[in-house]
Design an enzyme around this catalytic site. Structure first.
Site, PDB file in Angstrom:
ATOM      1  N   ASN A 146      -6.965  27.600 -12.483  1.00 51.26           N
ATOM      2  CA  ASN A 146      -7.499  26.291 -13.735  1.00 51.26           C
ATOM      3  C   ASN A 146      -8.568  26.910 -14.328  1.00 51.26           C
ATOM      4  O   ASN A 146      -9.137  27.933 -14.101  1.00 51.26           O
ATOM      5  CB  ASN A 146      -7.795  25.444 -12.651  1.00 51.26           C
ATOM      6  CG  ASN A 146      -6.943  24.548 -12.083  1.00 51.26           C
ATOM      7  OD1 ASN A 146      -5.787  24.850 -12.501  1.00 51.26           O
ATOM      8  ND2 ASN A 146      -7.306  23.647 -10.908  1.00 51.26           N
ATOM      9  N   LYS A 152       3.658  45.204  -9.463  1.00 51.63           N
ATOM     10  CA  LYS A 152       3.597  44.465 -10.757  1.00 51.63           C
ATOM     11  C   LYS A 152       5.043  44.198 -11.027  1.00 51.63           C
ATOM     12  O   LYS A 152       6.007  45.028 -11.022  1.00 51.63           O
ATOM     13  CB  LYS A 152       2.969  45.448 -11.827  1.00 51.63           C
ATOM     14  CG  LYS A 152       3.039  44.892 -13.164  1.00 51.63           C
ATOM     15  CD  LYS A 152       2.412  45.787 -14.290  1.00 51.63           C
ATOM     16  CE  LYS A 152       2.667  45.001 -15.547  1.00 51.63           C
ATOM     17  NZ  LYS A 152       1.979  45.858 -16.682  1.00 51.63           N
ATOM     18  N   PHE A 160     -15.128  16.200  -8.298  1.00 52.89           N
ATOM     19  CA  PHE A 160     -15.487  16.057  -9.862  1.00 52.89           C
ATOM     20  C   PHE A 160     -13.850  15.882 -10.416  1.00 52.89           C
ATOM     21  O   PHE A 160     -13.107  16.346  -9.531  1.00 52.89           O
ATOM     22  CB  PHE A 160     -15.878  17.427 -10.383  1.00 52.89           C
ATOM     23  CG  PHE A 160     -17.259  17.607 -10.430  1.00 52.89           C
ATOM     24  CD1 PHE A 160     -17.985  17.628 -11.637  1.00 52.89           C
ATOM     25  CD2 PHE A 160     -18.036  17.764  -9.358  1.00 52.89           C
ATOM     26  CE1 PHE A 160     -19.142  17.903 -11.717  1.00 52.89           C
ATOM     27  CE2 PHE A 160     -19.468  17.854  -9.354  1.00 52.89           C
ATOM     28  CZ  PHE A 160     -20.143  17.812 -10.512  1.00 52.89           C
TER      29      PHE A 160
END
Length: 419
Positions: free
Chosen positions: A220, A299, A333
């Site tokens: 985020n 990867k 929050f």
């Protein structure tokens, strides 16, 4: 939306000689961006690190470097200039403040413009020391700092870290936004209190990063600034602070215990391990809601169709703390793009919080969004009452939040005593 403050103040910025003098240029920019008029005064030593022209360009006004001036007209003009500047200034801020300047201020020595003006000045004074670790720790420097603090001078203590001299320890100039917020607090007449001296505050801050493969992750948006500001404010109000921080590019607040984590699982574990010590918990971190069920060991290469990404929920830290709440105050929050108050009230009830800080996020809040030094929103308490918080610094918002926490604590204690 402008980032400037509603009222403009006249600030004298004293720049003394040290490697951190170059940072004063950015400090000038931050102060002027917030609407303040800045008059820079430089010592002789400061000019060896940064030229006066730099500050003149940033402030649009002459930089004062000499008590007497060099030409006949400058000598006439400067004869009482230190008195004039002192009388028309709202704040004297010195950053960086060397050990030499601290000693001169403490003992009333007046041998240049800055130190002479200091003696003629009767308003609030803020100093942000920066020097070698051994110089900062020396008993003479600590005695001078204590003497200044006893006179009402606000000290923005230096951060710890790698110093230009090669040493590691306290002595690095404090975070510039912290200096600005402290200066504005002095202008507004805010004084330090110890109303959280009996509290242990556990705070989460920053993002979490959930690995897709060794080089990619889900996260985020979060700079960590709000959580760090809350930690710093709580510490300055006397609390013991434990800060569980995701990956951020911020200097840890002085006096706080910092536990670095990367993933939601690590943050969840750290919070539960330290929860029993806390009397106040604030979930400021932007925890990723989902993580890949299995991260690739190597990867993932880009070719053909994108690989499938199977997600699973991360631990809901705030929900679990709400269930284990006991007598502690729990603050959540909520960053919302729509129906801000409605969503905040729902979250408050679902997570068993005492207080929710609701922040609108989106394209229309760019000045107070992710990474900004400003914030805005509402404080929603357990009665559903919402108090609007207009655009303000994150440090000021932290003060407003903790003021509410102190009020809630007094209300709880009053209720218990009346039984």
């Amino acid at each position: 939306m402008s980032t400037k403050t509603a009222s403009q103040h006249s600030i004298v910025l004293g720049v003394s000689g040290g490697i951190a003098a170059y940072k004063a240029a950015e400090l000038v920019r931050l102060l002027t961006d917030r609407g303040h008029q800045v008059q820079v005064v430089m010592t002789d030593s400061a000019q060896r690190f940064v030229g006066p022209l730099t500050f003149a360009s940033l402030t649009g006004r002459k930089v004062i470097t000499n008590l007497f001036g060099e030409t006949d007209s400058e000598i006439r003009d400067s004869s009482i200039e230190h008195i004039d500047v002192a009388q028309r200034s709202d704040l004297l801020l010195v950053a960086p403040a060397t050990a030499d300047i601290l000693a001169k201020f403490a003992h009333g020595i007046a041998d240049d413009f800055l130190t002479t003006m200091h003696l003629a000045y009767t308003g609030p004074v803020v100093v942000a020391p920066a020097m070698n670790t051994n110089m900062w720790r020396h008993p003479a420097t600590q005695s001078n700092v204590a003497q200044l603090a006893a006179r009402g001078v606000t000290i923005v203590e230096p951060d710890a870290g790698d110093l230009a001299c090669g040493m590691v320890g306290p002595g690095r100039l404090a975070d510039l936004e912290q200096i600005v917020e402290t200066a504005e607090g002095a202008l507004e007449g805010r004084t330090r209190t110890d109303d959280l001296a009996s509290e242990t505050v556990l705070i989460t801050a920053g993002p979490t990063q959930e690995a897709i493969d060794p080089v990619r992750f889900i996260a985020n948006r979060s700079s960590g600034r709000m959580g760090y500001a809350l930690a710093r404010e709580a510490r300055e109000r006397g609390a013991r602070v434990v800060l569980v921080s995701g990956p951020v590019a911020l200097t840890p607040p002085n006096g706080c215990e910092v536990i670095p984590v990367e993933t939601a699982e690590q943050m969840h574990r750290a919070v539960l391990e330290r929860l029993s010590e806390s009397t106040i918990f604030a979930a400021v971190a932007a925890v990723a809601d989902y993580r890949p069920r299995a991260a690739a060991p190597t990867k993932l290469k880009k070719h053909g169709e994108p690989p499938p990404l199977e997600l699973e929920p991360t631990p809901d830290i705030l929900l679990e703390v709400g269930r284990l709440k006991g007598g502690r105050i729990v603050i959540g929050f909520a960053a919302e793009t729509n129906d801000v108050l409605e969503n905040a009230r729902a979250k408050l009830a679902a997570k068993n919080c005492d207080l929710i800080v609701a922040n609108p996020v989106g394209s229309d809040t760019s000045d107070t969004g992710f990474g900004s030094s400003l914030n805005q929103g509402w404080l929603v308490d357990s009665t559903g009452e919402a108090t609007e918080l207009p655009s303000m610094s994150k440090r000021e918002m932290s003060a407003r939040i903790l003021d509410k926490v102190v009020h809630l604590r007094k209300a709880v204690e009053s209720s218990r005593s009346s039984r």
